[in-house]
Design an enzyme around this catalytic site. Sequence first.
Site, mmCIF file in Angstrom:
data_model
loop_
_atom_site.group_PDB
_atom_site.id
_atom_site.type_symbol
_atom_site.label_atom_id
_atom_site.label_comp_id
_atom_site.label_asym_id
_atom_site.label_seq_id
_atom_site.Cartn_x
_atom_site.Cartn_y
_atom_site.Cartn_z
ATOM 1 N N TYR A 1 -15.245 -55.968 35.898
ATOM 2 C CA TYR A 1 -15.918 -56.673 37.365
ATOM 3 C C TYR A 1 -17.474 -56.143 37.578
ATOM 4 C CZ TYR A 1 -17.225 -57.649 42.325
ATOM 5 O OH TYR A 1 -17.627 -57.864 43.510
ATOM 6 N N TYR B 1 -20.341 -66.211 52.091
ATOM 7 C CA TYR B 1 -19.563 -64.897 53.024
ATOM 8 C C TYR B 1 -19.354 -65.672 54.367
ATOM 9 C CZ TYR B 1 -20.343 -62.753 48.698
ATOM 10 O OH TYR B 1 -20.184 -62.445 47.525
ATOM 11 N N SER C 1 -22.589 -61.492 42.796
ATOM 12 C CA SER C 1 -21.573 -62.105 43.375
ATOM 13 C C SER C 1 -21.361 -63.509 42.660
ATOM 14 C CB SER C 1 -21.418 -62.333 44.675
ATOM 15 O OG SER C 1 -20.889 -60.998 45.150
ATOM 16 N N VAL D 1 -25.981 -60.180 45.766
ATOM 17 C CA VAL D 1 -26.767 -59.141 46.646
ATOM 18 C C VAL D 1 -28.047 -58.951 45.780
ATOM 19 C CG1 VAL D 1 -25.205 -58.126 48.023
ATOM 20 C CG2 VAL D 1 -25.243 -57.205 45.803
ATOM 21 N N LYS E 1 -18.745 -64.486 40.497
ATOM 22 C CA LYS E 1 -17.319 -64.782 40.792
ATOM 23 C C LYS E 1 -17.249 -66.076 40.530
ATOM 24 C CE LYS E 1 -17.738 -61.336 44.330
ATOM 25 N NZ LYS E 1 -18.118 -60.627 45.579
#
Length: 331
Positions: free
Chosen positions: A204, A256, A77, A274, A80
């Site tokens: 992605y 998050y 992530s 992760v 991103k």
Amino acid sequence: MVQGIANWNTEETEEWLQSYVDDWVAFYRKHTNDGEVASYIPVLQKADPDDLGIVIIGKNGINIHSGDDDIPFTMQSISKVLSFIVGCMERGVAYMLDRVDVEPAGEAFNSIIHLEMKQVKKPFNPLINAGAITVTSLLEGNTSDEKLKPMLQLLEVMLGYRPEINVEVYESERDSSMRNRAIGYYLLEVGFLESDLNITLETYFKQCSIEVTINDLARIGMILANDGEDPDTQEEIIPRQVARIAKALMLTCGMYDASGKFATYVGIPAKSGVSGGIIAAVPPRVRDEDLPFLEGCGIGVYGPSLDDKGNSIAGIRLLRHIAKQWDLSIF
Ligand code: DON
């Protein structure tokens, strides 16, 4: 709190700070037992849960490397942040923010339910999966390689080498991606995607599989901390406005549904993945006290044992400790 050193930019202070960080890493390594390595992407289970490492790169030239600092891992992530930055550089900030919001979701990173329950006009933010998949669909290019090229080029400018995609991790995620495909189909149905769904997902999964080290994360963090400018060359690598939005998103959404706690107890823009990585950007601070890294620094952490939110359990505790000791909070 550390006090009493007038000049932090010397070899002696580097050694001194290094010995502190070595002690803290040794202490927090025990906390890796409290978490678990990610398993929903099967190949990530191969990571050693006991690993913990940190790199801090100061704008003043002080570099600290401690613990397991040379293990390559995939960005997951953390990518991103980069895809959003590249999207803004390609399409402009207004175009991107018309299509993805900048509000914390307060839900798990891979939540689908909030999209439908709240009938959102655009995904909550670029750092949850729904927002990130949307952002990836906005990147220029007709194939995944075309879409990824500018991101890899940007990384090459920042890191001095072009990172590779870890094909084993990419294939493992691609082959176990039911949840992301479900999110993708929902986004397709509501008309949020601007590229073919399969190409978007392929891109992605590949961006999540870009392999880096914590030295790389610390370097990117340092450039973000410096509003997108390389402090060594004074070259603008990321436009200032884009770097600032990226940091605002990291602070509000980067961890998050633990972002509020992280902002409260650590107070630094940061983004986790992760596979156990965390990137943090510590902007320059104005303090009367004599403290390390007042000019700002970038931090990379690796600790694949995760908490129930998907963030490195020992990594977060280590960052919290360092932020407290050295008063790194931006608030
Ligand atoms: O899409 C996924 O589920 C992963 N490739 C990335 C998720 C992730 O890193 C969330 N992190 N905390």
